[in-house]
Design an enzyme around this catalytic site. Structure first.
Site, PDB file in Angstrom:
ATOM      1  N   ASP A   1      -6.010 -12.365   6.894  1.00  0.00           N
ATOM      2  CA  ASP A   1      -4.445 -12.167   6.717  1.00  0.00           C
ATOM      3  C   ASP A   1      -3.777 -12.105   8.093  1.00  0.00           C
ATOM      4  O   ASP A   1      -2.899 -11.498   8.261  1.00  0.00           O
ATOM      5  CB  ASP A   1      -4.276 -10.954   6.127  1.00  0.00           C
ATOM      6  CG  ASP A   1      -2.820 -10.997   5.141  1.00  0.00           C
ATOM      7  OD1 ASP A   1      -2.312 -11.793   4.940  1.00  0.00           O
ATOM      8  OD2 ASP A   1      -2.550  -9.743   4.836  1.00  0.00           O
TER       9      ASP A   1
ATOM     10  N   PHE B   1       1.061  -1.119  -0.014  1.00  0.00           N
ATOM     11  CA  PHE B   1       0.055   0.057   0.042  1.00  0.00           C
ATOM     12  C   PHE B   1       0.865   1.331  -0.092  1.00  0.00           C
ATOM     13  O   PHE B   1       0.500   2.474  -0.465  1.00  0.00           O
ATOM     14  CB  PHE B   1      -0.812   0.058   1.283  1.00  0.00           C
ATOM     15  CG  PHE B   1      -0.126  -0.344   2.286  1.00  0.00           C
ATOM     16  CD1 PHE B   1       0.471   0.841   3.046  1.00  0.00           C
ATOM     17  CD2 PHE B   1       0.173  -1.227   3.031  1.00  0.00           C
ATOM     18  CE1 PHE B   1       1.394   0.799   4.440  1.00  0.00           C
ATOM     19  CE2 PHE B   1       0.711  -1.769   4.215  1.00  0.00           C
ATOM     20  CZ  PHE B   1       1.426  -0.463   4.720  1.00  0.00           C
TER      21      PHE B   1
ATOM     22  N   VAL C   1       4.573   3.482   6.338  1.00  0.00           N
ATOM     23  CA  VAL C   1       3.984   3.892   7.572  1.00  0.00           C
ATOM     24  C   VAL C   1       5.120   4.822   8.346  1.00  0.00           C
ATOM     25  O   VAL C   1       6.270   4.330   8.398  1.00  0.00           O
ATOM     26  CB  VAL C   1       3.854   2.716   8.442  1.00  0.00           C
ATOM     27  CG1 VAL C   1       3.248   3.094   9.740  1.00  0.00           C
ATOM     28  CG2 VAL C   1       2.734   1.743   7.834  1.00  0.00           C
TER      29      VAL C   1
END
Length: 412
Positions: A232, A111, A114
């Protein structure tokens, strides 16, 4: 609509439009050619072997288009109130993370990154580093279409679900093409880092505590009025606070469980090989017992200090489940599984019980696997055991030495 009204509800309309306009536009494309054929349920070793042999392949790529069969969960829950989460501006998060500087990166996924940041308590106002509340800011790559959908799923699930063993979602940012999520900061990072990347081994007591916390998180998800399948579960998604309390993170692949008379949810196969239940990979039928299998794999990782899939090991040891299964039911061989870095600093009964639980979790027949509630009940007593293997060995050594000492006067 006024500015304040837009701040409260306009974001949710934008999220819904974003899913319809960004993710679903490519939803009707064909499945990836790497997808394993959906055949029968896995009840035998031969079928499972085919799954294990395929487990070195990725189940999905970060930018793989979503299939139309998942359209049913594309909408944000209509009863969600945006007021329960803080809505940050992109500028606020830019300041909070020091302009997303590289040295504030906590991790990276498909994605995006962080970042570590600081904000004032119960506010979106940025704070100076080391003051206010420490947060973790997940930033979605603008071109990550699948990531956008997972971003929405995070808000939908974590915005509604609250439990001590789930990471707390503080807020979000949706501004132009920027998509960010703001979480509580987990000081000790992921279980994966502690098991596989740290020089010092994670103590046995900490391993049991983490297993219990993670199990409680899954039990909460499965036991609600509207069950949630995590889908997940793996060591990298188990985060630890300063006291080694485990919290599940990353709900991008979570799925609402079956309702009514339905026994399973049929869905596109996603997740991580080595952790995914073989019957789910083979059929696309998702149940809470799929999470139970994944929990069994993580228990093995906790027990052995080995990764679920490790290509650096000999061929017969690369898949952890395939390698460990013959040992799990044999008490005399069982201790060959224990992480050698622990030396003898582990509970003998604890190892036996963890191996037994893992054995049941990894049953080829999903219906025979225990529930997460049962697993929690069996794990909790293990934190009070103090029968360290080191003490047992020392005791046996002492007992063997005693007869020799008693014979010495007679020999004179």
């Amino acid at each position: 609509m006024g500015t304040q009204a837009k701040a409260k509800c306009g974001c949710w309309a934008a999220i819904t439009r974003g899913i319809g306009g960004v993710c679903v536009s490519s939803a009707a494309t064909a499945a990836s050619s790497s997808t394993i054929p959906r055949t029968s349920l896995v009840h035998d070793a031969a079928t499972e072997a085919r799954y294990l042999n395929a487990s070195n392949r990725e189940m999905s790529t970060p930018h793989e288009p979503m299939l139309s069969e998942e359209n049913d969960d594309k909408q944000i829950s209509s009863n969600r109130s945006a007021g329960e989460l803080l809505q940050f501006s992109f500028q606020e998060l830019k300041i909070a993370t020091g302009n997303f500087r590289p040295d504030s990166i906590l991790g990276e996924g498909g994605f995006g990154y962080v970042f570590k940041g600081w904000v004032e308590e119960n506010s979106t106002t940025p704070a100076k580093p080391g003051t206010g509340v420490t947060v973790a800011v997940k930033s979605l790559k603008p071109d990550a279409l699948q990531g956008h959908r997972e971003w929405v799923a995070e808000i939908d699930f974590l915005g509604q679900l609250h439990h001590p063993n789930l990471v707390k979602l503080i807020g979000y940012c949706i501004e132009d093409d920027q998509r960010l999520l703001v979480y509580e900061f987990m000081a000790r990072g992921s279980l994966e880092n502690h098991l596989f990347r740290r020089a010092l081994p994670l103590p046995w007591s900490h391993r049991i505590k983490i297993a219990i916390g993670a199990a409680k998180g899954l039990a909460f998800l499965h036991g609600g009025a509207k069950p949630v399948i995590y889908r997940d579960f793996k060591t990298s998604n188990i985060l630890l606070d300063s006291n080694y309390n485990a919290k599940l993170s990353d709900f991008g692949l979570a799925k609402a469980g079956p309702q009514g008379d339905n026994t399973h949810v049929s869905t596109r196969v996603v997740g991580t090989y080595g952790y995914a239940a073989p019957e789910y990979v083979m059929t696309g039928h998702l149940t809470s017992k799929s999470d139970v299998y994944s929990f069994g794999v993580v228990l093995l990782e906790i027990l052995t200090g080995r990764r679920s899939v490790d290509k650096k090991r000999p061929n017969q040891e690369q898949n952890l489940v395939a390698w460990a299964r013959p040992y799990l039911g044999d008490k005399r061989r069982l201790f060959h599984l224990v992480d050698p870095r622990l030396e003898l600093n582990y509970s003998i009964k604890g190892v036996q019980k963890v191996a037994q639980i893992a054995f049941y979790c990894l049953n080829r027949d999903s219906k025979v696997r225990p529930s997460m509630e049962e697993i929690v009940k069996n794990l909790v007593p293990l934190q009070d055991l103090n029968d360290l293997a080191y003490h047992s060995l020392r005791s046996r050594t002492y007992q063997r030495a005693q007869p020799q000492r008693n014979k010495q006067p007679n020999a004179q």
